[in-house]
Design an enzyme around this catalytic site. Structure first.
Site, PDB file in Angstrom:
ATOM      1  N   CYS A 104       9.248  10.818   5.572  1.00  6.91           N
ATOM      2  CA  CYS A 104       9.797  10.993   6.920  1.00  6.91           C
ATOM      3  C   CYS A 104       9.404   9.834   7.835  1.00  6.91           C
ATOM      4  O   CYS A 104       8.646  10.011   8.797  1.00  6.91           O
ATOM      5  CB  CYS A 104       9.324  12.314   7.485  1.00  6.91           C
ATOM      6  N   TYR A 121      -0.973  -4.985  -5.808  1.00  5.41           N
ATOM      7  CA  TYR A 121      -0.924  -4.333  -4.497  1.00  5.41           C
ATOM      8  C   TYR A 121       0.142  -3.234  -4.467  1.00  5.41           C
ATOM      9  O   TYR A 121       0.803  -3.023  -3.461  1.00  5.41           O
ATOM     10  CB  TYR A 121      -0.730  -5.377  -3.378  1.00  5.41           C
TER      11      TYR A 121
HETATM   12  N1  LLP Z   1     -10.226 -13.303  -3.187  1.00  8.27           N
HETATM   13  C1  LLP Z   1     -10.330 -12.768  -1.951  1.00  8.27           C
HETATM   14  C2  LLP Z   1     -11.553 -12.984  -1.188  1.00  8.27           C
HETATM   15  C3  LLP Z   1      -9.257 -12.035  -1.412  1.00  8.27           C
HETATM   16  O1  LLP Z   1      -9.351 -11.519  -0.192  1.00  8.27           O
HETATM   17  C4  LLP Z   1      -8.081 -11.850  -2.184  1.00  8.27           C
HETATM   18  C5  LLP Z   1      -6.945 -11.079  -1.651  1.00  8.27           C
HETATM   19  C6  LLP Z   1      -8.044 -12.391  -3.480  1.00  8.27           C
HETATM   20  C7  LLP Z   1      -9.128 -13.128  -3.942  1.00  8.27           C
HETATM   21  C8  LLP Z   1      -6.859 -12.233  -4.396  1.00  8.27           C
HETATM   22  O2  LLP Z   1      -5.732 -12.793  -3.856  1.00  8.27           O
HETATM   23  P1  LLP Z   1      -4.405 -12.960  -4.768  1.00  8.27           P
HETATM   24  O3  LLP Z   1      -4.734 -13.889  -5.894  1.00  8.27           O
HETATM   25  O4  LLP Z   1      -4.038 -11.606  -5.276  1.00  8.27           O
HETATM   26  O5  LLP Z   1      -3.401 -13.499  -3.828  1.00  8.27           O
HETATM   27  N2  LLP Z   1      -1.889  -6.561   0.111  1.00  8.27           N
HETATM   28  C9  LLP Z   1      -1.352  -7.885   0.239  1.00  8.27           C
HETATM   29  C10 LLP Z   1      -2.282  -8.937  -0.312  1.00  8.27           C
HETATM   30  C11 LLP Z   1      -3.654  -8.924   0.331  1.00  8.27           C
HETATM   31  C12 LLP Z   1      -4.589  -9.910  -0.317  1.00  8.27           C
HETATM   32  C13 LLP Z   1      -5.983  -9.672   0.092  1.00  8.27           C
HETATM   33  N3  LLP Z   1      -6.945 -10.565  -0.485  1.00  8.27           N
HETATM   34  C14 LLP Z   1       0.006  -7.925  -0.459  1.00  8.27           C
HETATM   35  O6  LLP Z   1       0.471  -6.892  -0.914  1.00  8.27           O
HETATM   36  O7  LLP Z   1       0.634  -8.979  -0.511  1.00  8.27           O
END
Ligand code: LLP
Length: 418
Positions: free
Chosen positions: A342, A371
């Site tokens: 909703c 995510y």
């Molecule tokens: N290292 C740190 C300190 C982080 O904060 C993050 C992600 C990663 C590594 C991994 O990042 P990646 O390789 O996955 O880009 N919920 C959001 C993404 C938030 C990311 C948070 N930090 C989305 O759905 O796009």
């Protein structure tokens, strides 16, 4: 590369037919390809082979135990941001000496848990936190290895909600004052200051922001050494982007070619924290069309998954490709694909042209491995959906669908208040 593909207009995950899996587990569900996870891990590992490196898989992107164990077996480390993630990483068999712990709000009990577990290194985000780790380590009779998370003030050129390396973001410590912070941390008796860490954002599709940020970080390493502070590890975070629509992200090889020449001369050990790169395109969400509703303005394809199951489109307006699991018509229809929640934001695609579907058909929502499940909730009292992993032609339920009973587990209604 990912191992979801159509053959005779039917979607397969590796060699398993997705509609057959749906018959077994019912919809909606998350579906992961183990072969894809392994391929992505190995691509990065191989690209970095020229230098001592440790890949610390970022559990926040997908912390399912089967995913973690798959990576643990490859020798992956873990990037964790909570006691819960640390628990999962250890339970999955990731050795403590390969675990790095980030996050701006680590509590005393989380710090103590990490110290007792003898993790590799804390990525410290504030001087208050450095003092807290020093105090708790002292009490436990331990020495804590730390890196300071440096905010290099670099624009990652991505969605504002997933940019983390700009001055105005809450993360890390300002690069301009870094020398003072390192001196202060170095004066604390229970800390071993040995690393520099940064994570500038997520879904970064070019090497430019990395080159800028790493340039600043390596300069800092030299400056710290000049001041007598030895730096052993350089952690450049995660953030490698993937294809959701038409992006052309740099490959692991391009990335390595751009950044290794900057890092190698420092002699530092390299740590990376990829999440999305490994698991993003290794997962889809499968959902069923419940109703098709035509109004004067639009055609709504109403599906049985909602924003509580995959919140990225509602939260970031992010694009996820959507196609029928079995393509039965060459006709296309322009529709809004919406969930049952909703909220008007409960929408997976707006005005999207998709292959014609009918009520009862299955849809695949792609690039949902990262995510996805981890950000799901019980909003509208909807049980969380199962996670399924495919290896070759077999599928395995790696997390059960929650039941209605699960929804109220842990709640109590004391007689005094009703
Ligand atoms: N290292 C740190 C300190 C982080 O904060 C993050 C992600 C990663 C590594 C991994 O990042 P990646 O390789 O996955 O880009 N919920 C959001 C993404 C938030 C990311 C948070 N930090 C989305 O759905 O796009």
């Amino acid at each position: 590369m990912h191992l979801f593909h159509y053959q005779d207009n039917q979607l397969y995950c590796e060699q398993a037919k997705v509609d057959e899996i749906a018959q077994d587990v019912d919809t909606p569900f998350y579906l992961y390809s183990q072969g894809t996870i392994l391929d992505h891990y190995k691509k990065l590992d191989t690209a970095l082979a020229d230098i001592w490196h440790l890949i610390c898989y970022s559990l926040k992107s997908n912390s399912n135990m089967a995913v973690c164990k798959t990576l643990a077996k490859q020798g992956s480390g873990a990037d964790v941001v909570s006691g819960g993630e640390l628990f999962r990483a250890l339970r999955a068999g990731i050795s403590a000496e390969k675990i790095v712990f980030a996050g701006v709000g680590k509590t005393d009990s989380e710090i103590s848990y990490a110290l007792k577990s003898d993790i590799f290194i804390f990525n410290v985000e504030s001087m208050s936190e450095a003092h807290a780790i020093n105090r708790i380590a002292g009490k436990l009779g331990k020495k804590a290895k730390i890196a300071l998370r440096i905010n290099p003030d670099v624009d990652a050129d991505t969605h504002k909600h997933i940019t983390t390396g700009k001055k105005e973001n809450k993360f890390g410590l300002a690069i301009d004052n870094a020398l003072d912070y390192y001196k202060e941390a170095g004066s604390l008796p229970n800390l071993i200051v040995s690393g520099v860490h940064a994570h500038i954002g997520s879904q970064i599709v070019t090497t430019d922001p990395y080159v800028k940020s790493i340039g600043k970080l390596t300069n800092l390493v030299y400056k710290l050494r000049d001041a007598g502070i030895e730096i052993e590890t350089l952690n450049i975070g995660g953030g490698l982007g993937i294809i959701y629509k038409e992006e052309t992200p740099s490959t692991a090889r391009d990335f390595a070619n751009a950044v290794l020449p900057l890092i190698k001369p420092t002699g530092c050990k390299l740590i990376m924290e990829p999440g999305r790169f490994i698991i993003g395109n290794a997962g889809i969400m499968v959902t069923k069309v419940v109703y098709i509703k035509k109004t004067d303005a639009k055609t709504f394809v109403i599906v049985d998954a909602g924003m509580n199951d995959l919140i990225r489109p509602a939260l970031y307006n992010s694009y996820h490709a959507i196609s029928p699991v079995n393509i039965e018509s060459s006709e296309e229809m322009v529709v809004d694909v919406v969930g049952p929640i909703c909220e008007s934001a409960d929408c997976f695609a707006k005005e999207r042209s998709i292959s014609k579907v009918n009520e009862g058909d299955l849809l695949a929502i792609f690039s949902a491995g990262a995510y996805g499940f981890v950000m799901s909730s019980n909003y509208n009292s909807r049980p969380r959906i199962p996670e399924v992993m495919v290896k070759d032609d077999k599928h395995y339920i790696v997390r059960q669908r929650e039941t209605y009973e699960d929804l109220i587990t842990g709640e109590s209604v004391p007689e005094d208040i009703v």
